[in-house]
Scaffold this motif. Sequence first.
Motif, PDB file in Angstrom:
ATOM      1  N   SER A  25      -3.535  -4.314   5.051  1.00 23.11           N
ATOM      2  CA  SER A  25      -4.199  -3.828   6.271  1.00 23.11           C
ATOM      3  C   SER A  25      -3.181  -3.287   7.270  1.00 23.11           C
ATOM      4  O   SER A  25      -3.462  -2.321   7.989  1.00 23.11           O
ATOM      5  CB  SER A  25      -5.027  -4.947   6.907  1.00 23.11           C
ATOM      6  OG  SER A  25      -4.197  -5.970   7.420  1.00 23.11           O
ATOM      7  N   ILE A  26      -1.995  -3.875   7.309  1.00 22.80           N
ATOM      8  CA  ILE A  26      -0.940  -3.374   8.199  1.00 22.80           C
ATOM      9  C   ILE A  26      -0.524  -1.970   7.772  1.00 22.80           C
ATOM     10  O   ILE A  26      -0.417  -1.056   8.592  1.00 22.80           O
ATOM     11  CB  ILE A  26       0.281  -4.322   8.195  1.00 22.80           C
ATOM     12  CG1 ILE A  26      -0.103  -5.686   8.754  1.00 22.80           C
ATOM     13  CG2 ILE A  26       1.439  -3.720   8.992  1.00 22.80           C
ATOM     14  CD1 ILE A  26       0.955  -6.757   8.560  1.00 22.80           C
ATOM     15  N   ILE A  27      -0.317  -1.791   6.476  1.00 27.51           N
ATOM     16  CA  ILE A  27       0.074  -0.472   5.967  1.00 27.51           C
ATOM     17  C   ILE A  27      -1.044   0.539   6.209  1.00 27.51           C
ATOM     18  O   ILE A  27      -0.794   1.661   6.650  1.00 27.51           O
ATOM     19  CB  ILE A  27       0.422  -0.548   4.471  1.00 27.51           C
ATOM     20  CG1 ILE A  27       1.569  -1.525   4.225  1.00 27.51           C
ATOM     21  CG2 ILE A  27       0.799   0.831   3.948  1.00 27.51           C
ATOM     22  CD1 ILE A  27       1.776  -1.870   2.767  1.00 27.51           C
ATOM     23  N   MET A  28      -2.278   0.135   5.940  1.00 30.45           N
ATOM     24  CA  MET A  28      -3.403   1.050   6.097  1.00 30.45           C
ATOM     25  C   MET A  28      -3.558   1.480   7.555  1.00 30.45           C
ATOM     26  O   MET A  28      -3.785   2.660   7.843  1.00 30.45           O
ATOM     27  CB  MET A  28      -4.694   0.399   5.605  1.00 30.45           C
ATOM     28  CG  MET A  28      -5.912   1.286   5.768  1.00 30.45           C
ATOM     29  SD  MET A  28      -5.797   2.860   4.903  1.00 30.45           S
ATOM     30  CE  MET A  28      -6.059   2.350   3.241  1.00 30.45           C
ATOM     31  N   ALA A 102       2.487  -7.785  -4.327  1.00 30.29           N
ATOM     32  CA  ALA A 102       3.528  -6.852  -3.872  1.00 30.29           C
ATOM     33  C   ALA A 102       3.685  -5.700  -4.860  1.00 30.29           C
ATOM     34  O   ALA A 102       3.867  -4.548  -4.450  1.00 30.29           O
ATOM     35  CB  ALA A 102       4.856  -7.588  -3.695  1.00 30.29           C
ATOM     36  N   LEU A 103       3.603  -5.990  -6.147  1.00 24.06           N
ATOM     37  CA  LEU A 103       3.694  -4.925  -7.151  1.00 24.06           C
ATOM     38  C   LEU A 103       2.494  -3.985  -7.071  1.00 24.06           C
ATOM     39  O   LEU A 103       2.639  -2.770  -7.250  1.00 24.06           O
ATOM     40  CB  LEU A 103       3.831  -5.530  -8.548  1.00 24.06           C
ATOM     41  CG  LEU A 103       5.153  -6.249  -8.820  1.00 24.06           C
ATOM     42  CD1 LEU A 103       5.105  -6.969 -10.162  1.00 24.06           C
ATOM     43  CD2 LEU A 103       6.319  -5.283  -8.758  1.00 24.06           C
ATOM     44  N   VAL A 104       1.323  -4.532  -6.787  1.00 26.60           N
ATOM     45  CA  VAL A 104       0.141  -3.687  -6.603  1.00 26.60           C
ATOM     46  C   VAL A 104       0.334  -2.794  -5.379  1.00 26.60           C
ATOM     47  O   VAL A 104       0.029  -1.595  -5.417  1.00 26.60           O
ATOM     48  CB  VAL A 104      -1.141  -4.540  -6.489  1.00 26.60           C
ATOM     49  CG1 VAL A 104      -2.328  -3.703  -6.028  1.00 26.60           C
ATOM     50  CG2 VAL A 104      -1.450  -5.205  -7.816  1.00 26.60           C
ATOM     51  N   HIS A 105       0.841  -3.360  -4.288  1.00 33.96           N
ATOM     52  CA  HIS A 105       1.141  -2.551  -3.098  1.00 33.96           C
ATOM     53  C   HIS A 105       2.121  -1.431  -3.436  1.00 33.96           C
ATOM     54  O   HIS A 105       1.922  -0.289  -3.020  1.00 33.96           O
ATOM     55  CB  HIS A 105       1.748  -3.406  -1.978  1.00 33.96           C
ATOM     56  CG  HIS A 105       0.746  -4.121  -1.159  1.00 33.96           C
ATOM     57  ND1 HIS A 105      -0.249  -3.490  -0.467  1.00 33.96           N
ATOM     58  CD2 HIS A 105       0.600  -5.442  -0.897  1.00 33.96           C
ATOM     59  CE1 HIS A 105      -0.971  -4.379   0.175  1.00 33.96           C
ATOM     60  NE2 HIS A 105      -0.478  -5.568  -0.077  1.00 33.96           N
ATOM     61  N   LEU A 106       3.142  -1.773  -4.150  1.00 31.66           N
ATOM     62  CA  LEU A 106       4.141  -0.774  -4.520  1.00 31.66           C
ATOM     63  C   LEU A 106       3.503   0.351  -5.330  1.00 31.66           C
ATOM     64  O   LEU A 106       3.766   1.530  -5.082  1.00 31.66           O
ATOM     65  CB  LEU A 106       5.282  -1.429  -5.296  1.00 31.66           C
ATOM     66  CG  LEU A 106       6.498  -0.577  -5.570  1.00 31.66           C
ATOM     67  CD1 LEU A 106       7.138  -0.094  -4.277  1.00 31.66           C
ATOM     68  CD2 LEU A 106       7.505  -1.362  -6.400  1.00 31.66           C
ATOM     69  N   TRP A 109       1.027   2.319  -2.770  1.00 29.83           N
ATOM     70  CA  TRP A 109       1.612   3.019  -1.630  1.00 29.83           C
ATOM     71  C   TRP A 109       2.775   3.926  -2.002  1.00 29.83           C
ATOM     72  O   TRP A 109       3.239   4.691  -1.166  1.00 29.83           O
ATOM     73  CB  TRP A 109       2.021   2.027  -0.548  1.00 29.83           C
ATOM     74  CG  TRP A 109       0.826   1.339   0.012  1.00 29.83           C
ATOM     75  CD1 TRP A 109       0.420   0.059  -0.236  1.00 29.83           C
ATOM     76  CD2 TRP A 109      -0.154   1.904   0.888  1.00 29.83           C
ATOM     77  NE1 TRP A 109      -0.745  -0.195   0.429  1.00 29.83           N
ATOM     78  CE2 TRP A 109      -1.118   0.916   1.130  1.00 29.83           C
ATOM     79  CE3 TRP A 109      -0.310   3.159   1.483  1.00 29.83           C
ATOM     80  CZ2 TRP A 109      -2.213   1.127   1.950  1.00 29.83           C
ATOM     81  CZ3 TRP A 109      -1.411   3.375   2.304  1.00 29.83           C
ATOM     82  CH2 TRP A 109      -2.348   2.363   2.535  1.00 29.83           C
ATOM     83  N   SER A 110       3.236   3.890  -3.221  1.00 29.40           N
ATOM     84  CA  SER A 110       4.312   4.810  -3.609  1.00 29.40           C
ATOM     85  C   SER A 110       3.773   6.006  -4.386  1.00 29.40           C
ATOM     86  O   SER A 110       4.540   6.777  -4.938  1.00 29.40           O
ATOM     87  CB  SER A 110       5.372   4.072  -4.433  1.00 29.40           C
ATOM     88  OG  SER A 110       4.828   3.631  -5.656  1.00 29.40           O
ATOM     89  N   SER A 111       2.449   6.170  -4.399  1.00 24.95           N
ATOM     90  CA  SER A 111       1.853   7.234  -5.199  1.00 24.95           C
ATOM     91  C   SER A 111       2.067   8.632  -4.618  1.00 24.95           C
ATOM     92  O   SER A 111       2.122   9.603  -5.367  1.00 24.95           O
ATOM     93  CB  SER A 111       0.358   6.973  -5.399  1.00 24.95           C
ATOM     94  OG  SER A 111      -0.290   6.922  -4.147  1.00 24.95           O
ATOM     95  N   THR A 112       2.173   8.769  -3.302  1.00 27.60           N
ATOM     96  CA  THR A 112       2.425  10.075  -2.687  1.00 27.60           C
ATOM     97  C   THR A 112       3.498   9.920  -1.612  1.00 27.60           C
ATOM     98  O   THR A 112       3.694   8.814  -1.085  1.00 27.60           O
ATOM     99  CB  THR A 112       1.153  10.658  -2.025  1.00 27.60           C
ATOM    100  OG1 THR A 112       0.801   9.849  -0.908  1.00 27.60           O
ATOM    101  CG2 THR A 112      -0.003  10.743  -2.999  1.00 27.60           C
ATOM    102  N   PRO A 113       4.170  10.985  -1.259  1.00 31.66           N
ATOM    103  CA  PRO A 113       5.200  10.882  -0.215  1.00 31.66           C
ATOM    104  C   PRO A 113       4.658  10.403   1.137  1.00 31.66           C
ATOM    105  O   PRO A 113       5.319   9.640   1.837  1.00 31.66           O
ATOM    106  CB  PRO A 113       5.756  12.301  -0.102  1.00 31.66           C
ATOM    107  CG  PRO A 113       5.500  12.917  -1.434  1.00 31.66           C
ATOM    108  CD  PRO A 113       4.201  12.314  -1.900  1.00 31.66           C
ATOM    109  N   SER A 114       3.441  10.814   1.505  1.00 28.95           N
ATOM    110  CA  SER A 114       2.911  10.401   2.809  1.00 28.95           C
ATOM    111  C   SER A 114       2.537   8.926   2.826  1.00 28.95           C
ATOM    112  O   SER A 114       2.776   8.230   3.816  1.00 28.95           O
ATOM    113  CB  SER A 114       1.701  11.251   3.193  1.00 28.95           C
ATOM    114  OG  SER A 114       0.642  11.058   2.281  1.00 28.95           O
ATOM    115  N   THR A 115       1.960   8.426   1.732  1.00 29.53           N
ATOM    116  CA  THR A 115       1.629   6.994   1.704  1.00 29.53           C
ATOM    117  C   THR A 115       2.900   6.160   1.610  1.00 29.53           C
ATOM    118  O   THR A 115       2.990   5.098   2.217  1.00 29.53           O
ATOM    119  CB  THR A 115       0.677   6.646   0.546  1.00 29.53           C
ATOM    120  OG1 THR A 115       1.263   7.042  -0.694  1.00 29.53           O
ATOM    121  CG2 THR A 115      -0.674   7.304   0.731  1.00 29.53           C
TER     122      THR A 115
END
Length: 145
Positions: A25-28, A102-106, A109-115
């Motif tokens: 939620s913090i990242i989102m 954490a691996l799921v987050h990685l 959130w690493s799927s595109t440069p903006s995310t």
Amino acid sequence: MNELRRAAAAEAYGTFLLTLLGPGSIIMMNYLSPFGPSNASFGFIGLAHGLAVLGAAYSIGHISGAHINPAVTIAQWATHRFEKRKVAPYILAQLLGATLAALVHLAIWSSTPSTYASAKNVFLGNTVPNQSFGPFVSLMVEVIA
């Protein structure tokens, strides 16, 4: 599956849920509000953490007690409310659940440069004290809290 394994698996799931939804939620909120935090985003982050704990408590509380945090497990053991033989399996399961989240987050959130930039900006959802406070003030806040 014996009772201890079932409880440890439940702890892994509960910790996974909290670690996925809380920092997520913090990242989102950072991704959705790139110009800075708002009161609404802070409210959403708090609500997400609360709902994650509530969901974990209701889904695994009857199985393991829903510690979902090694600090809770250690505190329960230190106050003689928890068996010593269960401490290590619970903590290992909690660490495993948090690592998987954490691996799921990685992956997410690493799927595109903006995310990725959004996740990097908030240290992948980790709460980090403001550098202007310094380590002593940060430590004092933690001790008081």
